[in-house]
Design an enzyme around this catalytic site. Structure first.
Site, mmCIF file in Angstrom:
data_model
loop_
_atom_site.group_PDB
_atom_site.id
_atom_site.type_symbol
_atom_site.label_atom_id
_atom_site.label_comp_id
_atom_site.label_asym_id
_atom_site.label_seq_id
_atom_site.Cartn_x
_atom_site.Cartn_y
_atom_site.Cartn_z
ATOM 1 N N LYS A 67 0.838 -1.204 0.000
ATOM 2 C CA LYS A 67 0.000 0.000 0.000
ATOM 3 C C LYS A 67 0.871 1.252 0.000
ATOM 4 C CE LYS A 67 -3.717 2.047 2.820
ATOM 5 N NZ LYS A 67 -4.653 1.771 3.932
ATOM 6 N N SER A 126 -9.349 2.636 2.700
ATOM 7 C CA SER A 126 -8.245 3.205 1.948
ATOM 8 C C SER A 126 -7.283 2.164 1.378
ATOM 9 C CB SER A 126 -7.470 4.173 2.850
ATOM 10 O OG SER A 126 -6.828 3.499 3.912
ATOM 11 N N SER A 173 -10.508 0.477 6.938
ATOM 12 C CA SER A 173 -9.741 0.547 5.692
ATOM 13 C C SER A 173 -9.148 -0.762 5.217
ATOM 14 C CB SER A 173 -8.609 1.577 5.837
ATOM 15 O OG SER A 173 -9.122 2.882 5.864
#
Length: 460
Positions: free
Chosen positions: A85, A159, A183
């Site tokens: 990420k 996210s 997330s």
């Protein structure tokens, strides 16, 4: 050659891929090239992988093959290519957190990247995020929008949306995302893969979302794995958990494998709905169906939640979240300490609740993946609900620091993934995995399935 190779190399689970690499049945260079080809073919449609280090990755893969041939010691992820990420520092790789003001090239690995490298992983790139990780969709001004591999007209979530989409589209075998308010859980549910939000302070945050000044987020946030199997989650968590010598909040709690929990001996609480949280009927129904399956197999299931003031609990989460994510110069120490003091009482209530249950089963998202939208409202069974209320479902478990395991639970009538989550008491991460394995072994939880478009060949 293993029968596992009857399916595409990229469809192998992380643990299967790592074993074949360690046994010399696959070469690190061939595996890397296969994933790079996959990214070249499929990434354009989903826009999940946003930064790549092709030259460095190939050099590392060549060295990995040389090391294996020379009989050198190897780690549990030897030669496995992985993305991370775009908020993890990876030395030499562009890191943006989706925000121009944070766009830079990291000079050192964060704790996650360092531990994965030490285990043998070949870190090849970053996956997309919303700006500052602050949205339930993954889009930003630098890289644009990420779509869902199951249906590119829909969001992958946020996210950790780029991470979940990359795993589902088989652009990477696994990922490490983050979760402060859902997330990890929402994107995994939307994309039909697994994730584990670990107990707060099980995994170090060093080198994650690095910003100028002191680190503001010291509670509620967790870093955890996204993958296509429960065994993959366990392998990754065993690698990234534990103190790193820098994040002093991390507790030295050992992470150890637990044997599968037989359904006949399970004690589960189920919550088809959560007070004050919008939840689509298909998700509530799926929770009830799982509970019925456990009862039919001899387990004990009760529809139950602790006796707490849910409005006050949600308000406390919101106040603490605002405190953590605002300018620290604007926040008073006394106010912060008061919020933590009030949180302690909530932690105690949830701890007492779990004395009677192995886990709480509940929806992993408010809805299934919804169409890309303007972030003002979203649809829940025909009703337009304020967009931010998606987070209400996750507030209590983030507030208390509970581990939460997201598992695929089939698809809805439109063929879009449905996800459930198993929430447990603090430090029960290994037990949650054991419960989920028991549910899948009994056929009560359906387990992972590939997006149909991948079986059809070609791009997503």
């Amino acid at each position: 050659m293993s029968t596992e190779m009857e399916i595409p190399m990229q469809a192998l689970s992380l643990t299967e891929l790592a074993r074949l690499l360690a046994d010399g049945e696959l070469s690190a260079v061939d595996v890397l090239d296969s994933y790079l080809e996959q990214i070249a073919t499929r990434n354009e449609a989903v826009n999940a992988v946003v930064s790549l280090d092709v030259e460095g990755a190939r050099e590392r893969a060549i060295e990995d093959d040389r090391a294996l041939a020379a009989g050198q010691p190897i780690g549990p992820l030897h030669g496995v290519p992985m993305t991370l990420k775009d908020a993890h520092d990876v030395a030499g790789l562009r890191t943006t957190v989706g925000a121009p003001e944070l766009d830079r090239v990291a000079t050192a690995d964060g704790a996650i990247a360092a531990r994965l490298r030490a285990a043998g992983a070949n870190l090849i790139g970053h996956t997309n995020v919303p700006a500052w990780l602050a949205d339930y969709q993954s889009a930003n001004a630098i890289f644009g929008r990420t779509s869902n591999p199951w249906d590119v007209s829909r969001t992958c979530g946020g996210s950790s949306g780029g991470a979940a989409a990359a795993v589902a589209a088989e652009l990477t075998p696994a990922e490490i995302g983050s979760d402060l308010a859902g997330s990890l859980r929402q994107p995994a549910a939307f994309c039909g893969v697994y994730s584990l939000k670990p107990t707060e302070h099980l995994v170090p945050l060093t080198g994650f979302l690095r910003t100028p000044g002191p680190r503001p987020v010291r509670v509620m946030a967790s870093l955890g794995p996204i993958a296509r199997s429960l065994n993959d989650l366990e392998l990754l968590l065993s690698i990234i958990a534990g103190p790193d010598g820098y994040d002093a909040d991390v507790s030295p709690v050992p992470f150890e494998h637990r044997a599968d929990v037989a359904v006949r001996g399970m004690r589960l609480a189920v919550a088809p709905t959560i007070p004050g949280a919008p939840i689509a009927g298909v998700l509530s129904d799926r929770v009830r169906a799982l509970g019925k399956g456990v009862v039919n197999a001899g387990g004990a299931v009760v529809e139950a939640l602790p006796d707490v003031d849910w409005d006050t609990q949600l308000e406390l989460f919101g106040d603490l979240l605002t405190m953590l994510t605002s300018d620290p110069r604007e926040q008073g120490l006394l106010g912060y300490l008061d919020l933590l003091h009030r949180r302690d009482a909530v932690v105690a209530t949830w701890d007492a609740f779990f004395h009677e249950y192995d886990a709480l089963v509940m929806p992993a998202a408010a809805t299934v993946a919804f169409p890309h939208c303007d972030a003002e409202t979203f649809d829940v069974d025909g009703n337009q609900v304020p967009y931010h209320e998606q987070g209400f479902l996750y507030a209590f478990s983030s507030l208390v620091g509970l581990p939460a395991l997201t598992v695929p639970a089939g698809v809805d009538g439109d063929g879009v993934p449905v996800g459930l989550q198993l929430v447990g008491p603090r430090w029960s991460d290994a037990k949650l995995l054991a419960v989920a394995r028991g549910l899948e072994a009994a056929g009560i939880a359906p387990g992972y399935r590939r997006p149909p478009v991948l079986d059809q060949g070609g791009g997503v």
